[in-house]
Design a protein around this motif. Structure first.
Motif, PDB file in Angstrom:
ATOM      1  N   UNK A 144       0.850  -1.187   0.000  1.00  0.00           N
ATOM      2  CA  UNK A 144       0.000   0.000   0.000  1.00  0.00           C
ATOM      3  C   UNK A 144       0.888   1.241   0.000  1.00  0.00           C
ATOM      4  N   UNK A 145       0.525   2.202  -0.833  1.00  0.00           N
ATOM      5  CA  UNK A 145       1.204   3.499  -0.849  1.00  0.00           C
ATOM      6  C   UNK A 145       0.337   4.501  -0.091  1.00  0.00           C
ATOM      7  N   UNK A 146       0.846   4.990   1.049  1.00  0.00           N
ATOM      8  CA  UNK A 146       0.160   6.006   1.848  1.00  0.00           C
ATOM      9  C   UNK A 146       0.840   7.349   1.579  1.00  0.00           C
ATOM     10  N   UNK A 147       0.160   8.224   0.869  1.00  0.00           N
ATOM     11  CA  UNK A 147       0.731   9.478   0.401  1.00  0.00           C
ATOM     12  C   UNK A 147       0.366  10.595   1.397  1.00  0.00           C
ATOM     13  N   UNK A 197      -0.356   5.603  -9.406  1.00  0.00           N
ATOM     14  CA  UNK A 197      -0.444   4.328  -8.694  1.00  0.00           C
ATOM     15  C   UNK A 197      -1.301   3.330  -9.466  1.00  0.00           C
ATOM     16  N   UNK A 198      -2.417   3.812 -10.008  1.00  0.00           N
ATOM     17  CA  UNK A 198      -3.323   2.921 -10.749  1.00  0.00           C
ATOM     18  C   UNK A 198      -2.639   2.326 -11.974  1.00  0.00           C
ATOM     19  N   UNK A 199      -1.776   3.113 -12.633  1.00  0.00           N
ATOM     20  CA  UNK A 199      -1.056   2.614 -13.804  1.00  0.00           C
ATOM     21  C   UNK A 199      -0.212   1.386 -13.469  1.00  0.00           C
ATOM     22  N   UNK A 200       0.242   1.315 -12.226  1.00  0.00           N
ATOM     23  CA  UNK A 200       1.117   0.217 -11.813  1.00  0.00           C
ATOM     24  C   UNK A 200       0.395  -0.795 -10.927  1.00  0.00           C
ATOM     25  N   UNK A 201      -0.921  -0.632 -10.768  1.00  0.00           N
ATOM     26  CA  UNK A 201      -1.687  -1.582  -9.980  1.00  0.00           C
ATOM     27  C   UNK A 201      -1.372  -1.559  -8.500  1.00  0.00           C
ATOM     28  N   UNK A 202      -0.975  -0.397  -7.978  1.00  0.00           N
ATOM     29  CA  UNK A 202      -0.614  -0.257  -6.567  1.00  0.00           C
ATOM     30  C   UNK A 202      -1.768   0.403  -5.804  1.00  0.00           C
ATOM     31  N   UNK A 203      -2.134  -0.179  -4.672  1.00  0.00           N
ATOM     32  CA  UNK A 203      -3.179   0.399  -3.834  1.00  0.00           C
ATOM     33  C   UNK A 203      -2.713   1.753  -3.294  1.00  0.00           C
ATOM     34  N   UNK A 204      -3.571   2.774  -3.429  1.00  0.00           N
ATOM     35  CA  UNK A 204      -3.193   4.147  -3.096  1.00  0.00           C
ATOM     36  C   UNK A 204      -4.120   4.704  -2.030  1.00  0.00           C
TER      37      UNK A 204
END
Length: 287
Positions: A88-91, A107-114
């Motif tokens: 998970x990426x917590x910005x 994040x969506x481009x790389x399929x990472x939960x944001x």
């Protein structure tokens, strides 16, 4: 099982957050463009990575606390492929409405939960683990990152399920912060220019409905000329620009914001940009 955490950005806020995470017993890897700031955290128990990519590998939660949207995008863009499929990426950086949309898209481009997770508070709350964490994004990702938020904050406010809501609320909060700082600055400067001891102003409002701990904190710094940064003036100026941009889009009046930005810019151009926001008082004093 406690999540492993990577923190990218170890300035005033990031370093305090790292120490709070370590006190909570979490495993933390840190990275900063200026390596000295990151290396200083090794003595506290953090693992110092030599690159952002190395920092995020194997981390369950990646927390970013950088100056603006460009800095975040430049840092995260190349390393998102290094994050695990369940990470998970917590910005946490204050990047505004458009900045958050941009980073969520990245994040969506790389399929990472944001998760959009700006924080309310400055240096001391960061050091003490007493920030207020504003969270918007997928609930399952927020649940996964919950131990991180509990370590850095005294409160977690879930604002919505879509990224962006938390950043909107952060702009609202920081609009009030900028108003308090500038209002106190004007009164402290006016007292001095009228031949009064500015401390009399702070004493007069102390304990009254007009008072607040933040007004006393910033006002004391102004009176004493102590501008050691807890929230740098240039950071407030950057945020004020984001607030004005959002207000303009929403149709909200910006007259007060315009006046505050003018004074913040004046103080910054006079060399106070890296000092605490309390230094804006210098732009209000008679010349």
């Amino acid at each position: 099982m406690s999540p492993t955490v990577a923190v990218l950005g170890t300035g005033i806020m990031g370093s305090g957050m790292v120490r709070s995470l370590l006190r909570a017993g979490l495993e933390v890897t840190v990275w900063n463009r200026s390596t000295d700031k990151a290396k200083a955290l090794a003595d506290d128990g953090a693992t110092v990575a030599d690159s952002a990519a190395a920092a995020v590998r194997g981390a369950d939660v990646v927390l970013t606390m950088l100056f603006d949207a460009d800095a975040v995008a430049d840092t995260m863009g190349p390393v998102l492929p290094e994050m695990g499929p369940d990470a998970v990426w917590a910005q946490c950086s204050t990047v505004g409405v458009d900045g958050t949309d941009r980073l969520a898209g990245l994040a969506a481009e790389h399929g990472v939960a944001f998760l959009d997770t700006p924080v309310v508070g400055t240096k001391q709350p960061a050091e003490k683990g007493e920030l207020v964490v504003l969270v918007s994004g997928p609930p399952d990702a927020a649940d996964q990152a919950a131990p991180v938020f509990e370590a850095i904050g005294s409160q977690t406010r879930r604002v919505g399920d879509d990224p962006g809501s938390a950043s909107r609320l952060k702009l609202v909060v920081n609009a009030w912060l900028a108003t308090v700082v500038n209002g106190v600055a004007q009164s402290v400067a006016l007292a001095g220019d009228l031949g009064l001891d500015p401390q009399l102003f702070l004493d007069a409002i102390s304990g009254q409905a007009l008072d607040s701990p933040y007004a006393q904190l910033k006002g004391s710094g102004m009176v004493d000329g102590d501008f050691a940064p807890s929230f740098a003036l240039d950071g407030v100026l950057k945020d004020a620009g984001l607030i004005r941009e959002a207000a303009g889009t929403a149709g909200t009046g910006t007259g007060l914001l315009d006046a505050m930005i003018e004074k913040l810019r004046q103080a910054s151009s006079d060399g106070h940009g890296e000092q605490d926001a309390a230094a804006v008082v210098e732009a209000y004093r008679a010349r």
